[in-house]
Every structure is written in C-alpha cells, then in structure tokens.
Design a protein around this motif. Sequence first.
Motif, PDB file in Angstrom:
ATOM      1  N   PRO A  21     -38.338  23.894  -3.574  1.00 28.01           N
ATOM      2  CA  PRO A  21     -38.492  23.662  -5.020  1.00 28.01           C
ATOM      3  C   PRO A  21     -39.341  22.442  -5.349  1.00 28.01           C
ATOM      4  O   PRO A  21     -39.874  22.344  -6.460  1.00 28.01           O
ATOM      5  CB  PRO A  21     -37.051  23.492  -5.501  1.00 28.01           C
ATOM      6  CG  PRO A  21     -36.273  23.125  -4.284  1.00 28.01           C
ATOM      7  CD  PRO A  21     -36.937  23.830  -3.151  1.00 28.01           C
ATOM      8  N   VAL A  30     -31.378  21.894  -7.223  1.00 22.30           N
ATOM      9  CA  VAL A  30     -31.535  23.153  -7.939  1.00 22.30           C
ATOM     10  C   VAL A  30     -30.192  23.523  -8.563  1.00 22.30           C
ATOM     11  O   VAL A  30     -29.139  23.055  -8.129  1.00 22.30           O
ATOM     12  CB  VAL A  30     -32.007  24.297  -7.011  1.00 22.30           C
ATOM     13  CG1 VAL A  30     -33.397  24.035  -6.484  1.00 22.30           C
ATOM     14  CG2 VAL A  30     -31.018  24.507  -5.873  1.00 22.30           C
ATOM     15  N   SER A  31     -30.220  24.354  -9.541  1.00 21.13           N
ATOM     16  CA  SER A  31     -28.987  24.840 -10.145  1.00 21.13           C
ATOM     17  C   SER A  31     -28.412  25.978  -9.311  1.00 21.13           C
ATOM     18  O   SER A  31     -29.148  26.771  -8.718  1.00 21.13           O
ATOM     19  CB  SER A  31     -29.245  25.332 -11.572  1.00 21.13           C
ATOM     20  OG  SER A  31     -29.700  24.280 -12.397  1.00 21.13           O
TER      21      SER A  31
END
Length: 647
Positions: A21, A30-31
């Motif tokens: 990412p 990150v989610s």
Amino acid sequence: MHWQIAFVTAVVLDTAFAWSPSNSYAPANVSCANDISLVREASGLSNNETEWLKKRDAYTKDALRSFLDRATQNFTNSSLVESLWNSDKVPKLGVGCSGGGYRAMLSGAGMLSAMDNRTVGANKHGLGGLLQSATYLAGLSGGNWLVGSLAWNNWTSVQDVIDSRGQSDELWDISNSILNPGGINILSSASQWDHISDAVEAKQDAGFNTSLTDVWGRALSYNFFPTLYRGGEAYTWSTLRDSDVFKNAEMPFPISVADGRYPGTEIVDLNSTLFEFNPFEMGSWDPSLNAFSDVMYLGTNVSNGTPVTQGKCVAGFDNAGFIMGTSSTLFNQFLLQLNTTSLSSFIKGIVGDFLKDLSGDYDDIAIYNPNPFKDIPYVASNYSQSIVESENLFLVDGGEDGENIPLVPMLQQDRDLDVIFALDNSADTNEYWPAGLSLISTYERQFGPQGRGLAFPYVPDFDTFVNSGLNSRPTFFGCDASNLTDLSHTPPLIVYMPNNRQSYNSNTSTFKMSYSSSQRMSMFQNGFEAVTRNNLTDDSGFAGCVACAIMRRKQESLNATLPQECTKCFQDYCWNGKLSNADSNVTSQGAYTGSISFQTDSATSAGSSSTSASSKKKNAAPSMAESYNSGWIIAFSTLLGTILGLL
C-alpha cells in the motif's frame, strides 16, 4: 541438445496485483474488518487452499492422464491407468527443490524443465507433463529462489528464461556477483546499493525492525524480478493471489520453508519449529506452534490473532524478496565480507554505512516484528511458550535443521500426496555432491518431538547412499506400503533425484555467486539430463518406471494388478533395503526386516527391493546439519574470502 528451448513470448505480469500500500518496501497501515481474525489453529488445510485445490485437481487430472498414457504406451498391459481414473483414484504429486545456493537454483531449473511440457524435447526425451501434474511445488533456500522467481514471474518457464538470454531484463542474469551487480560499471553498482539502503531505511523509519535479511532480500530481488521497478520493491508475496495463473490453478501450489529460532538461542536442529509460507498464509504444523497467520497482514500488531487496534492492519510487510531471503539467511554472510573483496571503497562505504547499524546478533536471522503469533493458545501444553510470548518471531535458513529438501509441508496427511519428487542439489560430500543427508534428517524427524503426524519411508545411511551409488541416479524409497506398517501411517513414495554429472561438472561450490551465461546453460542442461537418465538414453523405459512409482500407492489401496513392466522398474530403482556396512536390515527404531513383492499381471514375483533400513548416522560422514553449517561457516573465511576476493 534434445532439450533446447523454443521461443516463447516474454513474460507480462498481470496488472491487477495487490502491491504494497505504500508503493515501496515499507509496510503501511490499511483498514480491515473490525472482527478480523488473522490466526487459525493448524487443524487442517485453510479454506482458501481447499477451494484452490478443487480447481487444481481438475487441471492435474488431465495433465497426469496425458503423461501416464504416453509413459506406459509400450506396456503390455496399461489397464491400471484406466482403472485408476474409473475409480477416481487419481494420484497426487508434489515436487521439492533443495537448497544449495545458485547451484541449487540453476541445476534445479534444469530438473524442473525436464518435467515441464513447455520445454521442447521434454515430452520425447524427458518427463514433460509431470510439472503440470504436480499439485505442490516446494522450495528451500536456493530451491526457493527457483520456485519463487518462476511462480512470482507469472509462472514463467525455464524455456522462456533461456530464450530471453541477453535481454536487459533477463531473469537470473547472475554474471556479476550480488555484491557488485554492475560489474565494471561502478556507478551502476553504487546506485543499486543506494536504492537498497533507501528501501530498508524506509522500513525502519516506518517503525519496523530490520536485519541483514532485508538487505539480502532486496539485493536478490534485482535478479529475480528484473522487469519490476527496483527489483519489485513494492511487490508482495500475497500478490500471487491476484494473478490469473494462480487464481485459475494453472500452476502448482508454491511453498517456501524456513526454520524458527527460539528467542535467546542459537540452536537450530530437528527440534526447531519448521515454518512454511504459501500464497495464503505462513505458520507451522509443528506442535510447538500449531498455527497459521494470514501472510497478507504480516506486520500487524496482534494478540491471539486480533489486531490490537480494531479495524487497523498492516500490509506490505510480506515483500516477495524478503520472504525469499528468509529461506536463505545463511547467505547474509556474504554481506559481511565487504572487506575481503576488491570492491571500490565508494561502494563499500555505501553498503557498510548501512550494515553497521544492524546488530551483529542477527546476522543470519529474519525478524518478523510484531510477532504474528503473539499470545496464541495453540502450542501443545508440553512445549515451550517462548515463541508465542516473544515480541519478535525469528526465522532462519530453511536448511539449518538438516532438512535441505522441503519435504515436511508435503508430508502433511491433509495434503494427501501419493508421491513426492525430491530434487536434491545439496552439498553433502566434500566434492559438493548430494548424498541423501536431507532424507535421513526427515526420516529421523518423524520420531522426534516435532514429528507428530509425520511418516517418512525408511532410507539408508550416508555410507550406503555413496557406496551403492544411490546419490548418482534416481532412486525410489517406500516402494512397498506393506513394509511400512511400523510407521504412523503410509507415507508418500519418494522419488529421489540427486544432482550428478552428466555433461557438466554441476557440483559447483555453494559459495559461487556468479555464473556466466554459458555456465548457466550448462547447469540447466546437466540438471535436465540428471533426472531423465541422460535424455532417456541410459534407460529408455525410465519414464515408464516413473509412471509405475506414481501409480503405486493408489494401486496398493485398490489391490489392483501392476503392469509386469513395473516389476523390473521397482527392482531397478527401488532401494533394496541393504546397507553397505551391515549384514542385515535394521531400522533405527528397532529390528524390522522385509522384502518387497509385487503382484503383476503375469505372476506374483518376489522382487529384490525392501523398504527396511537404518538411517543412523553415527558411522556416516557429516550430518546434513554439519554439512550445511560447517561447510558454510567453518570454511567460510578461507573459501569465501578467496572467491569474493576475485571479484
């Protein structure tokens, strides 16, 4: 050469890959789902692998039928093949590629090319189609460089590698040492090392511990992913999940192997925890861990598999080069030898300034921090909890425990393999030839604390491997299941295929870190010839004998009749159970002696093969661990200093 490679279009990587990412080597937040659980108990195969296997089984069924029909076309009775397919008892295959540096990568590539129907001549003069028939393909150290670079380059072929020789993005162009990748172009070398330094420092700046393995993995990647920006600086292991060739199961399931080191120790042996990495997860079947974690979210701070911060995970830690470097950490020693080389002081300064910041205590360790298995409850109660209590997970070269062929992942009962092709490019002898030490170590593992659920056929000792020439041609182990009843269950039949000289002295030093184009071609060719009995000229029926080995377990389970040609095959290639330094057959677990017999379509005939053995090594040459570590470390200062001093 029968196996010369025809032109294939260049590899084009899919564009839908899930890269890091951060679009760099550094992991990033990150989610993730609030209720996500990243760890599971190793109580069976993952759901992802199970679903993938359904697609692969359909693919391998057709490929294997094609191979068996071709290999048995001259048999007087080949009805067994039809019987297996009618009963839906289709054999399942695995291939394991040993460690051994670039020797293992190059020689192993030639071996795989002989099994690959994409190689011109492999069907007629080799074992073409076996690779397409394989469900699993495991690699360790140099063997993992081979498996990883083929799989993560869109499942390219050795044929394509050879056809692209001389191109600027040639895969495995190791004409120059990894320490001096630009050769006489000092500025090119300096630039690459500067990029490596920047990448690893970015990981540090993001709050993650680093080790020499980060440097090593980054340096390797330029040779393994030459078409990608800075050798795949943002290319992740889990990216393969999004590749069509993997999603469609058009390739075997790739597995990388590493060993765990308990915190605060320097000991790695058969009691060490053996880790596997596959496209979906990493972890261990061993009772000392008994758990797997989602490889995509390595680097996430967790407790018992749950992110400490709800809904927030880390991605990008699973850099493809870093994981390939993890399986080969002993090569970190090369990076510590800068002062023994003739590299310019400018390049030494660039690399040295960065390396001096890394702790010498972690020279051969890959650090996985945070520990993905922190606080998990799956460790067997009578085992140390130190791995799951530690903030860091320490992994080392997969061959340090003596098992230089990555067999254990493919011995798991849930994977249900019938036969494993063990490609051995180890350096067990003083002349850098294999001599079965890895098989001996895996045989012994099943009787140790970590051997829960494992079964492996009886194998001979080192002396027998060498004196009987079992290390100079293919040999089958475990040919008769009725002679394996003392084991916990019937293991896969092992087709042992050692590196041996055919057209080239392929016993190059493990420390050899550069190969010219012609040397690489010679290593490929010799590997092809080593597993095909010299293009089937030494035994025109060898492909048929391999077919017999593949069908054997299913034939036994059905109590079916073997083609009569298989009797001679097993007499020629199955180990006969005799030891070169003993008068009787004795196993290391007690007295067991047996002879093998095969029911054929002509008569019941007693063959000469027995699967009883002694794998004790007390009178043998150095153990695999001794060979692997002593050869690397004790002789390191003289041998490596000499080699690198010539760069």
